[in-house]
Design a protein around this motif. Structure first.
Motif, PDB file in Angstrom:
ATOM      1  N   HIS A   1       0.727  -1.183   0.010  1.00  0.00           N
ATOM      2  CA  HIS A   1      -0.055   0.195   0.036  1.00  0.00           C
ATOM      3  C   HIS A   1       0.948   1.186  -0.058  1.00  0.00           C
ATOM      4  O   HIS A   1       0.714   2.156  -0.709  1.00  0.00           O
ATOM      5  CB  HIS A   1      -0.851  -0.043   1.312  1.00  0.00           C
ATOM      6  CG  HIS A   1      -1.997  -0.924   1.421  1.00  0.00           C
ATOM      7  ND1 HIS A   1      -3.049  -1.186   2.253  1.00  0.00           N
ATOM      8  CD2 HIS A   1      -2.426  -1.846   0.324  1.00  0.00           C
ATOM      9  CE1 HIS A   1      -4.004  -1.750   1.947  1.00  0.00           C
ATOM     10  NE2 HIS A   1      -3.610  -2.281   1.007  1.00  0.00           N
ATOM     11  N   VAL A   2       1.761   1.279   0.878  1.00  0.00           N
ATOM     12  CA  VAL A   2       2.497   2.390   0.911  1.00  0.00           C
ATOM     13  C   VAL A   2       3.489   2.843  -0.121  1.00  0.00           C
ATOM     14  O   VAL A   2       3.368   3.823  -0.619  1.00  0.00           O
ATOM     15  CB  VAL A   2       3.839   2.351   2.124  1.00  0.00           C
ATOM     16  CG1 VAL A   2       4.724   3.421   2.270  1.00  0.00           C
ATOM     17  CG2 VAL A   2       3.006   2.013   3.454  1.00  0.00           C
ATOM     18  N   PHE A   3       3.972   1.638  -0.859  1.00  0.00           N
ATOM     19  CA  PHE A   3       4.777   1.928  -2.157  1.00  0.00           C
ATOM     20  C   PHE A   3       3.849   2.080  -3.352  1.00  0.00           C
ATOM     21  O   PHE A   3       4.177   2.945  -4.058  1.00  0.00           O
ATOM     22  CB  PHE A   3       5.843   0.650  -2.362  1.00  0.00           C
ATOM     23  CG  PHE A   3       6.730   0.662  -1.432  1.00  0.00           C
ATOM     24  CD1 PHE A   3       7.953   1.497  -1.581  1.00  0.00           C
ATOM     25  CD2 PHE A   3       6.930  -0.257  -0.396  1.00  0.00           C
ATOM     26  CE1 PHE A   3       9.087   1.535  -0.741  1.00  0.00           C
ATOM     27  CE2 PHE A   3       7.956  -0.484   0.630  1.00  0.00           C
ATOM     28  CZ  PHE A   3       8.957   0.549   0.294  1.00  0.00           C
ATOM     29  N   SER A   4       2.692   1.653  -3.505  1.00  0.00           N
ATOM     30  CA  SER A   4       1.834   1.973  -4.505  1.00  0.00           C
ATOM     31  C   SER A   4       1.434   3.495  -4.362  1.00  0.00           C
ATOM     32  O   SER A   4       0.904   4.171  -5.270  1.00  0.00           O
ATOM     33  CB  SER A   4       0.713   0.820  -4.447  1.00  0.00           C
ATOM     34  OG  SER A   4       1.097  -0.527  -4.750  1.00  0.00           O
ATOM     35  N   ILE A   5       1.084   3.756  -3.106  1.00  0.00           N
ATOM     36  CA  ILE A   5       0.594   5.224  -2.947  1.00  0.00           C
ATOM     37  C   ILE A   5       1.441   6.191  -3.211  1.00  0.00           C
ATOM     38  O   ILE A   5       1.337   6.873  -4.273  1.00  0.00           O
ATOM     39  CB  ILE A   5       0.092   5.284  -1.607  1.00  0.00           C
ATOM     40  CG1 ILE A   5      -1.374   4.457  -1.356  1.00  0.00           C
ATOM     41  CG2 ILE A   5      -0.210   6.720  -1.304  1.00  0.00           C
ATOM     42  CD1 ILE A   5      -1.786   4.565   0.166  1.00  0.00           C
TER      43      ILE A   5
END
Length: 72
Positions: free
Chosen positions: A47-51
């Motif tokens: 989630h963190v990297f995709s965001i």
């Protein structure tokens, strides 16, 4: 020394003029997860990297990082 990372996704989104729906579509992260991002203390790595990738920011920009000295 202890690092504290306080989520600040909604501030980043506001600065970029993004909505939760737009970010969900661009990142593949469910809108509900985006909605709760700043309230959670644990985040799925993807989630963190995709965001960050969708918003074109560095991962550390999604958090306010502060340090505390350990008490001895």
């Amino acid at each position: 020394m202890k690092l504290n990372a306080t989520p600040r996704l909604h501030a980043v989104m506001k600065n970029k003029g993004w909505t939760q729906v737009r970010l969900a579509e661009a990142s593949g992260v469910p809108q509900g997860s985006i909605s709760r991002f700043d309230k959670n203390s644990r985040h799925e790595d993807w989630h963190v990297f995709s965001i960050a990738k969708a918003l074109e920011v560095e991962v550390d920009e999604l958090f306010e990082i502060t340090t505390e000295e350990d008490a001895e």
